[in-house]
Design a protein around this motif. Structure first.
Motif, mmCIF file in Angstrom:
data_model
loop_
_atom_site.group_PDB
_atom_site.id
_atom_site.type_symbol
_atom_site.label_atom_id
_atom_site.label_comp_id
_atom_site.label_asym_id
_atom_site.label_seq_id
_atom_site.Cartn_x
_atom_site.Cartn_y
_atom_site.Cartn_z
ATOM 1 N N LYS A 239 13.366 -4.551 10.722
ATOM 2 C CA LYS A 239 14.532 -4.741 9.843
ATOM 3 C C LYS A 239 14.229 -4.339 8.402
ATOM 4 O O LYS A 239 15.074 -3.797 7.710
ATOM 5 C CB LYS A 239 14.995 -6.202 9.897
ATOM 6 C CG LYS A 239 15.514 -6.549 11.274
ATOM 7 C CD LYS A 239 16.772 -7.404 11.223
ATOM 8 C CE LYS A 239 17.531 -7.406 12.529
ATOM 9 N NZ LYS A 239 16.686 -7.500 13.746
ATOM 10 N N ASP A 240 13.028 -4.632 7.928
ATOM 11 C CA ASP A 240 12.666 -4.298 6.546
ATOM 12 C C ASP A 240 11.430 -3.383 6.559
ATOM 13 O O ASP A 240 10.296 -3.842 6.427
ATOM 14 C CB ASP A 240 12.401 -5.581 5.751
ATOM 15 C CG ASP A 240 12.297 -5.319 4.250
ATOM 16 O OD1 ASP A 240 12.139 -4.136 3.860
ATOM 17 O OD2 ASP A 240 12.363 -6.287 3.467
ATOM 18 N N ILE A 241 11.697 -2.104 6.718
ATOM 19 C CA ILE A 241 10.604 -1.124 6.848
ATOM 20 C C ILE A 241 9.710 -1.091 5.605
ATOM 21 O O ILE A 241 8.481 -1.180 5.733
ATOM 22 C CB ILE A 241 11.176 0.279 7.194
ATOM 23 C CG1 ILE A 241 11.808 0.218 8.604
ATOM 24 C CG2 ILE A 241 10.115 1.366 7.126
ATOM 25 C CD1 ILE A 241 12.651 1.410 8.962
ATOM 26 N N PRO A 242 10.283 -0.984 4.391
ATOM 27 C CA PRO A 242 9.397 -0.953 3.219
ATOM 28 C C PRO A 242 8.486 -2.177 3.138
ATOM 29 O O PRO A 242 7.279 -2.030 2.910
ATOM 30 C CB PRO A 242 10.375 -0.905 2.040
ATOM 31 C CG PRO A 242 11.604 -0.281 2.603
ATOM 32 C CD PRO A 242 11.700 -0.781 4.020
ATOM 33 N N ALA A 243 9.042 -3.371 3.373
ATOM 34 C CA ALA A 243 8.216 -4.585 3.278
ATOM 35 C C ALA A 243 7.092 -4.550 4.306
ATOM 36 O O ALA A 243 5.947 -4.917 4.004
ATOM 37 C CB ALA A 243 9.085 -5.828 3.486
ATOM 38 N N ALA A 244 7.399 -4.075 5.508
ATOM 39 C CA ALA A 244 6.377 -4.015 6.563
ATOM 40 C C ALA A 244 5.253 -3.058 6.174
ATOM 41 O O ALA A 244 4.073 -3.336 6.406
ATOM 42 C CB ALA A 244 7.015 -3.582 7.879
ATOM 43 N N ILE A 245 5.610 -1.941 5.548
ATOM 44 C CA ILE A 245 4.582 -0.954 5.166
ATOM 45 C C ILE A 245 3.755 -1.463 3.986
ATOM 46 O O ILE A 245 2.521 -1.353 3.982
ATOM 47 C CB ILE A 245 5.229 0.421 4.852
ATOM 48 C CG1 ILE A 245 5.908 0.962 6.116
ATOM 49 C CG2 ILE A 245 4.194 1.408 4.304
ATOM 50 C CD1 ILE A 245 6.685 2.232 5.924
ATOM 51 N N VAL A 246 4.420 -2.055 3.012
ATOM 52 C CA VAL A 246 3.701 -2.581 1.840
ATOM 53 C C VAL A 246 2.708 -3.647 2.282
ATOM 54 O O VAL A 246 1.554 -3.679 1.836
ATOM 55 C CB VAL A 246 4.703 -3.138 0.789
ATOM 56 C CG1 VAL A 246 3.977 -3.917 -0.298
ATOM 57 C CG2 VAL A 246 5.500 -1.982 0.166
ATOM 58 N N LYS A 247 3.132 -4.479 3.237
ATOM 59 C CA LYS A 247 2.250 -5.548 3.730
ATOM 60 C C LYS A 247 1.057 -4.945 4.489
ATOM 61 O O LYS A 247 -0.101 -5.279 4.216
ATOM 62 C CB LYS A 247 3.055 -6.474 4.643
ATOM 63 C CG LYS A 247 2.284 -7.683 5.089
ATOM 64 C CD LYS A 247 3.207 -8.745 5.684
ATOM 65 C CE LYS A 247 2.364 -9.892 6.226
ATOM 66 N NZ LYS A 247 2.605 -10.138 7.637
ATOM 67 N N ALA A 248 1.366 -4.025 5.402
ATOM 68 C CA ALA A 248 0.293 -3.467 6.248
ATOM 69 C C ALA A 248 -0.733 -2.675 5.439
ATOM 70 O O ALA A 248 -1.905 -2.596 5.822
ATOM 71 C CB ALA A 248 0.906 -2.583 7.332
ATOM 72 N N THR A 249 -0.306 -2.083 4.348
ATOM 73 C CA THR A 249 -1.211 -1.225 3.573
ATOM 74 C C THR A 249 -1.719 -1.938 2.313
ATOM 75 O O THR A 249 -2.353 -1.317 1.458
ATOM 76 C CB THR A 249 -0.490 0.077 3.138
ATOM 77 O OG1 THR A 249 0.679 -0.293 2.396
ATOM 78 C CG2 THR A 249 -0.082 0.920 4.338
ATOM 79 N N ASN A 250 -1.380 -3.196 2.201
ATOM 80 C CA ASN A 250 -1.804 -4.002 1.065
ATOM 81 C C ASN A 250 -1.377 -3.372 -0.271
ATOM 82 O O ASN A 250 -2.206 -3.167 -1.158
ATOM 83 C CB ASN A 250 -3.328 -4.207 1.122
ATOM 84 C CG ASN A 250 -3.796 -5.298 0.182
ATOM 85 O OD1 ASN A 250 -3.008 -6.186 -0.174
ATOM 86 N ND2 ASN A 250 -5.053 -5.237 -0.254
ATOM 87 N N GLY A 251 -0.095 -3.015 -0.361
ATOM 88 C CA GLY A 251 0.415 -2.508 -1.641
ATOM 89 C C GLY A 251 1.217 -1.223 -1.560
ATOM 90 O O GLY A 251 1.751 -0.758 -2.556
ATOM 91 N N GLY A 252 1.292 -0.634 -0.385
ATOM 92 C CA GLY A 252 2.079 0.605 -0.242
ATOM 93 C C GLY A 252 1.208 1.797 0.096
ATOM 94 O O GLY A 252 -0.010 1.775 -0.099
ATOM 95 N N ALA A 253 1.846 2.830 0.618
ATOM 96 C CA ALA A 253 1.102 4.021 1.029
ATOM 97 C C ALA A 253 0.785 4.893 -0.184
ATOM 98 O O ALA A 253 1.659 5.144 -1.013
ATOM 99 C CB ALA A 253 1.920 4.813 2.046
ATOM 100 N N HIS A 254 -0.457 5.366 -0.255
ATOM 101 C CA HIS A 254 -0.857 6.245 -1.376
ATOM 102 C C HIS A 254 -0.128 7.578 -1.289
ATOM 103 O O HIS A 254 0.196 8.193 -2.291
ATOM 104 C CB HIS A 254 -2.368 6.490 -1.344
ATOM 105 C CG HIS A 254 -3.179 5.239 -1.454
ATOM 106 N ND1 HIS A 254 -3.489 4.452 -0.367
ATOM 107 C CD2 HIS A 254 -3.757 4.647 -2.531
ATOM 108 C CE1 HIS A 254 -4.216 3.417 -0.764
ATOM 109 N NE2 HIS A 254 -4.399 3.513 -2.073
ATOM 110 N N GLY A 255 0.103 8.004 -0.058
ATOM 111 C CA GLY A 255 0.837 9.257 0.158
ATOM 112 C C GLY A 255 1.877 9.054 1.239
ATOM 113 O O GLY A 255 1.659 8.259 2.161
ATOM 114 N N VAL A 256 3.008 9.725 1.114
ATOM 115 C CA VAL A 256 4.031 9.690 2.166
ATOM 116 C C VAL A 256 4.347 11.126 2.546
ATOM 117 O O VAL A 256 4.605 11.956 1.674
ATOM 118 C CB VAL A 256 5.342 9.010 1.682
ATOM 119 C CG1 VAL A 256 6.368 8.971 2.804
ATOM 120 C CG2 VAL A 256 5.080 7.605 1.141
#
Ligand code: 8ID
Ligand code: ZN
Ligand code: ZN
Length: 361
Positions: A239-256
């Protein structure tokens, strides 16, 4: 080498028009061109855009267009000014077939950015035919499998798997370089189980990055994991893709690396890119915009850049990763006659990896 005068190819005479499997003339190479007997061609989502005509760039019809720009085959003839090729060499048709060689971008080896770029399967008949011409200086040099290589003696399978490298491989390899990520950093790949995505996962891994993938639908997670991806986010379930990615990567993806052909997925990347990270736009949905909140972008100082195939050096390097066994193309081989069905599946977002057409069937 005996070259016939007619051949089988898939043509279309107008955008969205019938895709006809028919007998067409074998083209004659110009003085600076080679003629390639195409054995296999990958089917890229760009071929679907070309057929639909949904980009602000006209397709040539004279009177038809033959799509395809991931063609792998054998050189069977060449014009009198060609240097550096011999009959029997393996050669590849790629998206960029030629450019003006006079403008600033050409001078800087950014030939794909040339305003006069000649494009295979778009402004020049491409690889959905048994014989295609390519400009000798732009066609990809495909090395023959050497003794000791896992491909030695398996030339057919080799050419089929090399086909997707000629657009998808080159493109994602260049895009990953453009992300300016360092080994150990997180790269998010949006559209991770499609043609470009499934190769992007493997190139990213080979370049030392950690990979989080976003895609959705049957079999996508399985393919992503098989390609070596670490964390998978299913956009049809999360449901919340950005939140899931920020959590899994501990702060967000360095590159997309944005390779999905969905506009909604593109702006979403601005919400999960890390501070000072880079979003690389690659996928080209029609009439799409990437919406970025200016306050967020300034304060987080992330970059949004575009990346468009690659130059001849990127081509050689992308092929080298394949030769060394660092990437494999997840392909499904079908006959050229099945191209319309492949387009249907692609439009529905159901493709796993890449379809490759065998031009002899
Ligand atoms: O040089 C370039 N910039 C370049 C080169 C080659 C291709 C650009 N392209 C463009 C194509 O024209 C196309 O617009 O990249 C896009 C993707 O090409 P492709 O990889 O050949 O398409 P595909 O195999 O259909 O894969 C697309 C994937 O996106 C997923 C699908 O499930 C599929 O796996 N996807 C979709 I549709 N919506 C998504 C979403 N919201 C999504 N993934 C994540 N989030
Ligand atoms: Zn392509
Ligand atoms: Zn130019």
């Amino acid at each position: 080498m005996a070259v016939p005068t007619t051949q089988k190819g898939v043509t279309f005479y107008e955008n969205n028009g019938a895709l006809k499997y028919e007998d067409i003339k074998v083209p004659t190479p110009k003085a600076d061109e080679i003629l390639i007997n195409i054995k296999y061609s990958g089917v890229c989502h760009t071929d679907l855009h070309a057929w639909k005509g949904d980009w602000p760039l006209p397709v040539k019809f004279d009177p038809y267009c033959v799509g395809g720009h991931e063609g792998a085959g054998v050189v069977v003839a060449m014009g009198e000014n060609v240097k550096g090729w011999k009959l029997g060499d393996y050669a590849g048709i790629k998206w960029l077939n030629g450019s003006c060689m006079n403008c600033e971008e050409c001078e800087l080896s950014n030939e794909s950015n040339c305003p006069e770029a000649d494009l295979s399967g778009y402004t020049h008949d491409g690889s959905f035919q048994q014989y295609a011409t390519g400009l000798a200086v732009q066609a990809a040099h495909i090395p023959k499998p050497s003794e000791g290589s896992e491909w030695y003696g398996k030339d057919d399978a080799y050419l089929a798997e090399i086909a997707p490298i000629l657009c998808a491989g080159i493109t994602v390899f260049k895009a990953l370089k453009s992300s300016e990520c360092a080994p150990g950093q997180w790269v998010a790949i949006s559209g991770a189980a499609g043609g470009l995505g499934s190769l992007a996962v493997q190139y990213a891994k080979a370049m030392g990055f950690r990979v989080i993938g976003i895609d959705g639908g049957e079999g996508k997670e399985e393919l992503f994991k098989k390609c070596g991806g670490e964390i998978f986010i299913d956009f049809t379930k999360e449901k919340d893709i950005p939140a899931a990615i920020v959590k899994a990567t501990n702060g967000g993806a360095h590159g997309v690396i944005s390779v999905s052909a969905a506009e909604s997925a593109i702006s979403q990347a601005t919400h999960y890119v890390r501070t000072n990270g880079t979003i690389v736009l690659v996928g080209l949905p029609a009439n799409a915009y990437c919406k970025s909140n200016v306050f967020d972008q300034v304060v987080k100082s992330y970059k949004i850049v575009g990346s468009y195939v690659g130059n001849r050096a990127d081509t050689r390097e992308a092929l080298d990763f394949f030769e060394r066994g660092l990437v494999r193309s997840p392909i499904k081989i079908v006959g050229l006659t099945e191209l319309p069905r492949v387009f249907e599946e692609m439009a529905a977002g159901k493709i796993l990896g890449r379809y490759v057409v065998d031009t002899s069937k």
